[in-house]
Design an enzyme around this catalytic site. Structure first.
Site, PDB file in Angstrom:
ATOM      1  N   TRP A  12       0.829  -1.206   0.000  1.00 17.41           N
ATOM      2  CA  TRP A  12       0.000   0.000   0.000  1.00 17.41           C
ATOM      3  C   TRP A  12       0.863   1.255   0.000  1.00 17.41           C
ATOM      4  O   TRP A  12       0.616   2.202  -0.757  1.00 17.41           O
ATOM      5  CB  TRP A  12      -0.950  -0.021   1.188  1.00 17.41           C
ATOM      6  N   LYS A 106      -5.215   0.460   8.437  1.00 19.47           N
ATOM      7  CA  LYS A 106      -6.561   0.226   8.939  1.00 19.47           C
ATOM      8  C   LYS A 106      -6.502  -0.733  10.110  1.00 19.47           C
ATOM      9  O   LYS A 106      -5.946  -1.828   9.979  1.00 19.47           O
ATOM     10  CB  LYS A 106      -7.448  -0.355   7.827  1.00 19.47           C
ATOM     11  N   GLY A 134     -10.590   4.057   1.805  1.00 22.06           N
ATOM     12  CA  GLY A 134     -11.682   3.847   0.870  1.00 22.06           C
ATOM     13  C   GLY A 134     -11.472   2.546   0.122  1.00 22.06           C
ATOM     14  O   GLY A 134     -10.501   1.825   0.360  1.00 22.06           O
ATOM     15  N   LYS A 189     -14.423  -3.761   8.353  1.00 25.43           N
ATOM     16  CA  LYS A 189     -14.705  -4.449   7.085  1.00 25.43           C
ATOM     17  C   LYS A 189     -13.732  -5.603   6.875  1.00 25.43           C
ATOM     18  O   LYS A 189     -14.057  -6.596   6.222  1.00 25.43           O
ATOM     19  CB  LYS A 189     -14.685  -3.480   5.915  1.00 25.43           C
TER      20      LYS A 189
END
Length: 337
Positions: A12, A106, A134, A189
């Protein structure tokens, strides 16, 4: 243009460095691993975690935190969530008053139940903090595929600054003041994606996936609202949007780990096979801690915890979810008398 350091050289961090360099910024990538930095400097590519995605020749590399932090306009904190506190603590001595730190990982800290931006503010109180998240996978962002994210901060001008740094024709960025809602959605999530992967590993179909996604956002929403998040955030890009992409894509390490567990792997075996940090494993316990703190029922996340940490067979966890007491879908629904 700005001078920006990427603190963390995983997939990332590497993909976001590609975006920033493309936008004309001076980019430096930091890693605590000397070998990783040497490889990046030699190949301008993360051959292990993001093969085929090339970094520009202007990108610089370092294993010195002081060099990475000093004189930078912004610091993008992209280390895995379990390393956020230590990295922030080590950075603090070099961060100047008002220096911007953008959290892009996250997770929720298991012991304190703090989000990553809260950890950063606690460890580096002199910094200005923002978040960027996102529905996005590094494999697609790094290759310039259209992606849409959200920049969150307490002050509008801070969020707009992040938006300005990152936004281009293939990387659209919205802004939001609801940092708490963004971080809750982005963290939980991953836990639901583990459940979706487990269902895939068991050989279940689209009906099951749709139910898990829908009831999963219901659980995230209940907890998020109890914690003060906005409904619009939880039903937006960093809530339902991020949940859909993580539950449906084979780029998702959380889904891949869940698939392996559905096929009979233990949690440890699945994580070893995926060979990347599976953030949902670390957020699952924290989610149950938050559920207890705020008095919220999270049946899917509860069963994921049982499969992860209590050696509960995945098929038994699904059976228990399917045989729970009869309920209305929405407790607020009004019936005709």
């Amino acid at each position: 243009m700005a001078k920006i350091a990427m603190i963390g050289a995983g997939s990332w961090g590497t993909a976001l460095a590609v975006v920033l360099e493309k936008n004309g910024h001076e980019v430096m990538i930091w890693s605590a691993l000397d070998e990783e930095i040497r490889s990046l400097a030699q190949h301008h590519e993360h051959k292990e975690k993001l093969p085929g995605v090339k970094l520009g020749d202007s990108v610089r590399y370092t294993s010195s935190l002081q060099e990475a932090v000093f004189g930078m306009d912004a610091l993008v904190l992209a280390v895995p969530s379990m390393y956020t506190r230590k990295t922030a603590h080590d950075m603090a001595q070099y961060v100047t008053e008002g220096q911007l730190i953008i959290s892009v990982a996250k997770g929720i800290e298991e012991d304190t139940l703090m989000t990553l931006s809260q950890i950063i503010r606690q460890e580096i109180p002199q910094a200005v903090t923002a978040v960027l998240c996102g529905p996005s996978h590094a494999e697609e962002v790094g290759r310039g595929m259209p992606s849409v994210l959200v920049a969150g901060a307490e002050k509008k001008k801070t969020a707009e600054r992040v938006q300005h740094y990152f936004m281009n024709e293939s990387f659209r960025v919205y802004t939001s003041p609801d940092v708490a809602g963004m971080e809750i959605g982005a963290s939980l999530k991953n836990v639901i994606a583990l459940a979706a992967g487990m269902a895939d590993g068991l050989g279940y179909g689209d009906n099951t996936k749709a139910a898990l996604i829908t009831r999963g956002i219901n659980e995230i929403g209940r907890l998020g609202l109890a914690m003060g998040a906005k409904y619009e955030t939880l039903s937006g890009l960093t809530g339902i949007g991020d949940l859909i992409v993580t539950c449906a894509s084979m780029h998702s390490r959380n889904r891949r780990a869940g698939i392996l567990m559905g096929k009979g792997y233990s949690m440890k075996q699945a994580m070893e096979e995926v060979k990347m940090v599976v953030e949902g494993v670390y957020s699952a316990k924290a989610a149950m801690g938050l559920a207890k703190k705020y008095g919220v029922d999270l049946p899917i996340i509860e069963q994921v915890n049982a499969a992860l940490f209590e050696n509960k067979p995945v098929k038994d966890a699904v059976y228990e979810l399917m045989t729970r007491d009869k309920k209305a879908e929405n407790d607020e629904s009004a019936w005709e008398e």
